[in-house]
Design an enzyme around this catalytic site. Structure first.
Site, mmCIF file in Angstrom:
data_model
loop_
_atom_site.group_PDB
_atom_site.id
_atom_site.type_symbol
_atom_site.label_atom_id
_atom_site.label_comp_id
_atom_site.label_asym_id
_atom_site.label_seq_id
_atom_site.Cartn_x
_atom_site.Cartn_y
_atom_site.Cartn_z
ATOM 1 N N GLU A 102 -6.712 -0.500 -16.055
ATOM 2 C CA GLU A 102 -5.244 -0.516 -16.073
ATOM 3 C C GLU A 102 -4.689 0.425 -17.139
ATOM 4 O O GLU A 102 -3.969 0.010 -18.053
ATOM 5 C CB GLU A 102 -4.741 -1.947 -16.278
ATOM 6 C CG GLU A 102 -5.161 -2.855 -15.131
ATOM 7 C CD GLU A 102 -4.496 -4.235 -15.123
ATOM 8 O OE1 GLU A 102 -4.142 -4.703 -16.209
ATOM 9 O OE2 GLU A 102 -4.331 -4.813 -14.033
ATOM 10 N N GLU A 129 -8.957 -5.498 -8.093
ATOM 11 C CA GLU A 129 -8.444 -6.780 -8.575
ATOM 12 C C GLU A 129 -7.340 -7.260 -7.664
ATOM 13 O O GLU A 129 -6.401 -6.508 -7.361
ATOM 14 C CB GLU A 129 -7.860 -6.656 -9.993
ATOM 15 C CG GLU A 129 -8.873 -6.572 -11.090
ATOM 16 C CD GLU A 129 -8.227 -6.627 -12.473
ATOM 17 O OE1 GLU A 129 -7.209 -7.335 -12.637
ATOM 18 O OE2 GLU A 129 -8.741 -5.948 -13.367
HETATM 19 C C1 BGP Z 1 -5.430 -7.686 -14.980
HETATM 20 C C2 BGP Z 1 -6.596 -7.421 -15.877
HETATM 21 C C3 BGP Z 1 -7.678 -8.427 -15.838
HETATM 22 C C4 BGP Z 1 -7.225 -9.827 -15.523
HETATM 23 C C5 BGP Z 1 -6.061 -9.932 -14.556
HETATM 24 C C6 BGP Z 1 -5.410 -11.294 -14.483
HETATM 25 O O1 BGP Z 1 -4.295 -7.150 -15.551
HETATM 26 O O2 BGP Z 1 -7.203 -6.178 -15.613
HETATM 27 O O3 BGP Z 1 -8.422 -8.275 -17.002
HETATM 28 O O4 BGP Z 1 -7.145 -10.601 -16.622
HETATM 29 O O5 BGP Z 1 -5.062 -9.012 -14.837
HETATM 30 O O6 BGP Z 1 -4.563 -11.488 -15.572
HETATM 31 P P1 BGP Z 1 -4.605 -12.791 -16.431
HETATM 32 O O7 BGP Z 1 -5.983 -12.891 -16.931
HETATM 33 O O8 BGP Z 1 -3.608 -12.616 -17.509
HETATM 34 O O9 BGP Z 1 -4.269 -13.893 -15.499
#
Ligand code: BGP
Length: 496
Positions: free
Chosen positions: A204, A392
């Site tokens: 990201e 993701e």
């Molecule tokens: C994305 C990231 C991940 C993951 C996901 C979910 O932004 O790349 O690392 O964490 O989000 O977010 P969260 O863990 O805050 O629910």
């Protein structure tokens, strides 16, 4: 009957070392920037405690997700007794990797996204020699994956850098990071040649704008520092692409973007302009990494804001000559925007824009919008015409484990069903060349945003709670069996 996904489609799941691996002091690993993040809650930010060794002054900063955290000059992150640091043990992939990979294989995974903890390979980041014990750990992990025919997809820097690099160089703000990163990348490419074919450079990358500590280890920040930081990452990425192709022409290096399609809340032309500008802010990163050039709109913006980058013409040659091979992105839903006042905003752990009356959301305010995947795929393909990979997508939920060890996560199945259908539409109706789909957090892990355990994403439940307790035992959720069927049927059977 639904049309099947392509035979070579890479179904799988995604994780990151900083949220999953644990073993934070084992095998001579050094501290990294995520090891010093405390836990938080939906509306209580995670903290980083610090001390100034010269003045003795102490304090803490809160890790917001929209405003980058800025540490006082001379502050060094420290671990504070009595605080919880969820990434340190996380859900302990370090000691459970064989068991977890066997479960992934049982589901039929074709690919597994993970990240390498940089400070396991170079504990301080800038030393001469790599840490053999760290390298050996990932050898074992990759061998285990390959044993089951699972393709590793490896992120080189997922929300962490060695802490020493953050303190000593202000993270990616310093150009020295380009060579430091190149050395790390080359070490990894050489070592795992023949084992790993797919890499991502920075997770990201566009999140540097909102969280320059988490994304780039930057401690003292402002818009110019962030512009320089990401420029250094662009050059680092280009050098990594060059090195990867020289070391092994089979390696493909991708970029990774957080991409939430933006919708205008009204048909007011001002809202369309606002959405267009927001899209420029997001796609600037892929324009550079995939397109190979700095787009005019960003140069104009830098000019207006008096942001100056170092004058290094060879940087731009590298960026142009070594764009990424494919584009990967995270996409959880959409963001609705407006210039109008008096509208209701969604209540999440970070801003998801205006509440969209057509969409439901989870307890953290993240909406469910399958259309966002098809839109994202079309926008990115039309703009770059490079292969895409959804690395993701998924939904966080406070799952309940029953006494018999079962977890009935029908809401997750519902979410995935409509998202997979949207992906199928992009392939079958729009002709998008999609390499794969790795659902986020396939084994329960720590939330990056809040540091919670209760925000679970997995097909596999891990007995680990917000207060750090738990046996770390693994349990299959209902979605485990559902995804197994989806993969086996090549995406044609999405029913319960
Ligand atoms: C994305 C990231 C991940 C993951 C996901 C979910 O932004 O790349 O690392 O964490 O989000 O977010 P969260 O863990 O805050 O629910």
């Amino acid at each position: 009957m639904r049309q099947p996904f392509p035979d070579q489609f890479l179904w799988g799941g995604a994780t990151a070392a900083n949220q999953y691996e644990g073993g934070y002091l084992e095998g001579h690993k050094g501290l990294n920037t995520s090891d010093v993040l405390t836990n938080g809650e939906r509306l209580r930010p995670r903290r980083i405690y610090w001390k100034n060794p010269k003045t003795g002054e102490e304090g803490f900063e809160e890790m917001g997700l929209t405003e980058p955290v800025n540490f006082p000059e001379g502050a060094v992150p420290v671990l504070k007794e009595g605080e919880l640091y969820p990434s340190q043990e996380a859900t302990d992939f370090y000691h459970h990797f064989k068991e977890d990979i066997a479960l992934m294989a049982e589901m039929g995974f074709k690919a597994f996204r993970m990240s390498i903890s940089w400070s396991r390979i170079f504990p301080d980041g800038d030393e001469e020699e790599a840490n053999e014990e760290g390298l050996r750990f990932y050898d074992q992990v990759f061998d285990e994956l390959l044993k089951y025919g699972i393709e590793p997809l490896v992120t080189l820097s997922h929300y962490e850098i060695p802490l020493n690099l953050a303190v000593k160089y202000n993270g990616w703000a310093d150009r020295k990071m380009i060579d430091i990163f190149e050395k790390y990348a080359v070490t990894v490419f050489r070592r795992y040649k023949g084992k790993v074919r797919y890499y991502l450079t920075f997770n990201e990358i566009n999140l540097i704008a909102a969280n320059s500590f988490m994304e780039a280890g930057i401690m003292q920040t402002n818009p110019e520092i962030r512009a320089r930081g990401v420029h250094n990452q662009f050059v680092g990425s280009a050098k990594a692409v060059k090195a990867a192709h020289e070391i092994d022409p089979d390696i493909q290096v991708g970029m990774m973007l957080a991409y939430y399609p933006n919708y205008p809340y009204t048909c007011d032309p001002q809202d369309q302009i606002y959405v267009m500008e927001q899209q420029q802010e997001n796609l600037f990163y892929s324009d550079v990494q995939a397109g190979g050039y700095y787009p005019e709109y960003i140069l104009k913006k830098y000019e207006r804001e008096n942001i100056k980058l170092d004058d290094c013409p060879e940087d731009y040659q590298l960026i142009q000559k070594y764009p990424v091979d494919f584009i990967s992105f995270s996409c959880y839903g959409s963001i609705t925007l407006t210039t109008h006042e008096g509208v209701e905003y969604s209540k999440g752990n970070f801003s998801m824009g205006v509440a969209n009356p057509y969409l439901s959301s989870n307890a953290w305010g993240w909406n469910v919008d399958p259309a966002s995947l098809r839109i994202a795929l079309n926008v990115l393909y039309a703009r770059y015409r490079k292969p895409l990979w959804i690395v993701e997508n998924g939904i966080g939920w406070d799952d309940v484990k029953e006494d018999d060890g079962s977890v009935h996560d029908s809401y997750r199945i519902d979410y995935l069903r409509v998202n997979i259908q949207s992906m199928a539409d992009a392939i079958h109706l729009d002709g998008i060349p999609l390499i794969g789909y790795t659902m986020w957090g396939c084994v329960d892990l720590v939330s990056a945003g809040t540091g919670e355990m209760r925000k679970r994403y997995g097909f596999i439940y891990v007995d680990k709670q917000d207060d750090g307790t738990g046996t770390l035992e693994r349990y299959k959720k209902d979605s485990f069996y559902w995804y197994q069927k989806v993969i086996a049927s090549k995406g044609t059977d999405l029913e319960d």
